[in-house]
Design a protein around this motif. Sequence first.
Motif, PDB file in Angstrom:
ATOM      1  N   TYR A 158       0.812  -1.217   0.000  1.00 28.94           N
ATOM      2  CA  TYR A 158       0.000   0.000   0.000  1.00 28.94           C
ATOM      3  C   TYR A 158       0.846   1.268   0.000  1.00 28.94           C
ATOM      4  CZ  TYR A 158      -3.634  -3.342   1.048  1.00 28.94           C
ATOM      5  OH  TYR A 158      -4.477  -4.412   0.988  1.00 28.94           O
ATOM      6  N   GLN A 159       1.987   1.228  -0.648  1.00 25.25           N
ATOM      7  CA  GLN A 159       2.858   2.391  -0.764  1.00 25.25           C
ATOM      8  C   GLN A 159       3.153   2.602  -2.251  1.00 25.25           C
ATOM      9  OE1 GLN A 159       6.259   2.099   1.716  1.00 25.25           O
ATOM     10  NE2 GLN A 159       6.944   4.171   1.299  1.00 25.25           N
ATOM     11  N   PHE A 160       2.696   3.738  -2.776  1.00 24.41           N
ATOM     12  CA  PHE A 160       2.778   4.005  -4.209  1.00 24.41           C
ATOM     13  C   PHE A 160       3.398   5.368  -4.456  1.00 24.41           C
ATOM     14  CE2 PHE A 160      -0.777   1.233  -3.371  1.00 24.41           C
ATOM     15  CZ  PHE A 160      -0.567   0.207  -4.276  1.00 24.41           C
ATOM     16  N   GLY A 161       3.896   5.547  -5.651  1.00 19.31           N
ATOM     17  CA  GLY A 161       4.456   6.809  -6.082  1.00 19.31           C
ATOM     18  C   GLY A 161       4.408   6.878  -7.596  1.00 19.31           C
ATOM     19  N   VAL A 162       5.198   7.792  -8.151  1.00 20.99           N
ATOM     20  CA  VAL A 162       5.239   7.999  -9.596  1.00 20.99           C
ATOM     21  C   VAL A 162       6.693   7.910 -10.049  1.00 20.99           C
ATOM     22  CG1 VAL A 162       4.777   9.625 -11.462  1.00 20.99           C
ATOM     23  CG2 VAL A 162       3.203   9.484  -9.532  1.00 20.99           C
ATOM     24  N   ASP A 163       6.964   7.050 -11.025  1.00 26.41           N
ATOM     25  CA  ASP A 163       8.286   6.956 -11.642  1.00 26.41           C
ATOM     26  C   ASP A 163       8.277   7.705 -12.965  1.00 26.41           C
ATOM     27  OD1 ASP A 163       9.552   5.457  -9.719  1.00 26.41           O
ATOM     28  OD2 ASP A 163       9.342   3.547 -10.771  1.00 26.41           O
ATOM     29  N   ILE A 164       9.265   8.575 -13.158  1.00 23.07           N
ATOM     30  CA  ILE A 164       9.441   9.300 -14.415  1.00 23.07           C
ATOM     31  C   ILE A 164      10.726   8.787 -15.044  1.00 23.07           C
ATOM     32  CG2 ILE A 164       9.751  11.558 -15.497  1.00 23.07           C
ATOM     33  CD1 ILE A 164       7.056  11.253 -14.141  1.00 23.07           C
ATOM     34  N   ARG A 165      10.622   8.218 -16.236  1.00 22.54           N
ATOM     35  CA  ARG A 165      11.800   7.737 -16.941  1.00 22.54           C
ATOM     36  C   ARG A 165      12.381   8.891 -17.761  1.00 22.54           C
ATOM     37  NH1 ARG A 165       9.203   3.840 -15.444  1.00 22.54           N
ATOM     38  NH2 ARG A 165       9.722   1.682 -15.278  1.00 22.54           N
ATOM     39  N   LEU A 166      13.625   9.217 -17.457  1.00 24.47           N
ATOM     40  CA  LEU A 166      14.304  10.323 -18.137  1.00 24.47           C
ATOM     41  C   LEU A 166      15.037   9.789 -19.357  1.00 24.47           C
ATOM     42  CD1 LEU A 166      15.600  12.012 -14.878  1.00 24.47           C
ATOM     43  CD2 LEU A 166      13.587  12.613 -16.226  1.00 24.47           C
ATOM     44  N   PRO A 167      15.267  10.632 -20.363  1.00 29.21           N
ATOM     45  CA  PRO A 167      15.860  10.150 -21.625  1.00 29.21           C
ATOM     46  C   PRO A 167      17.237   9.509 -21.487  1.00 29.21           C
ATOM     47  CG  PRO A 167      15.004  12.381 -21.879  1.00 29.21           C
ATOM     48  CD  PRO A 167      14.892  12.038 -20.435  1.00 29.21           C
TER      49      PRO A 167
END
Length: 124
Positions: A28-37
């Motif tokens: 129950y622990q979530f976040g957002v991953d942003i893949r950089l170029p």
Amino acid sequence: MDENRARRVVDALRDRGTDADIARVGVYQFGVDIRLPDGRVASWDTDGTAGLEAQVMRNGMLVGFVPLIEGSEEFTEEQVIEAILRTDYDQPIATRRTTTPPPTEPLPRRGGVFRRFRDGFRYK
């Protein structure tokens, strides 16, 4: 960040052309991953705190971070999206741009037809 909020933020970022995905870091622990170029990944709000911050990783090693954004405990989803989009990851300690970059071509949402089946019908 709760799962449904993370999902809505990821969908909005992908609609604006940012390669985002849900980060599942614990029970129950979530976040957002942003893949950089350049192969780095910025993991936003995965530590369970109320404020918005990120760690920038490459091959499992910490190569930078985004310090806690003041007042982010009260951000709406739109403000969270704007904060993520305005972040400049070029330095080890990331900074925020004064303007939001223009959106690019939308990316498809992850999961396709079986998205709700795979996620167990946990959202609307």
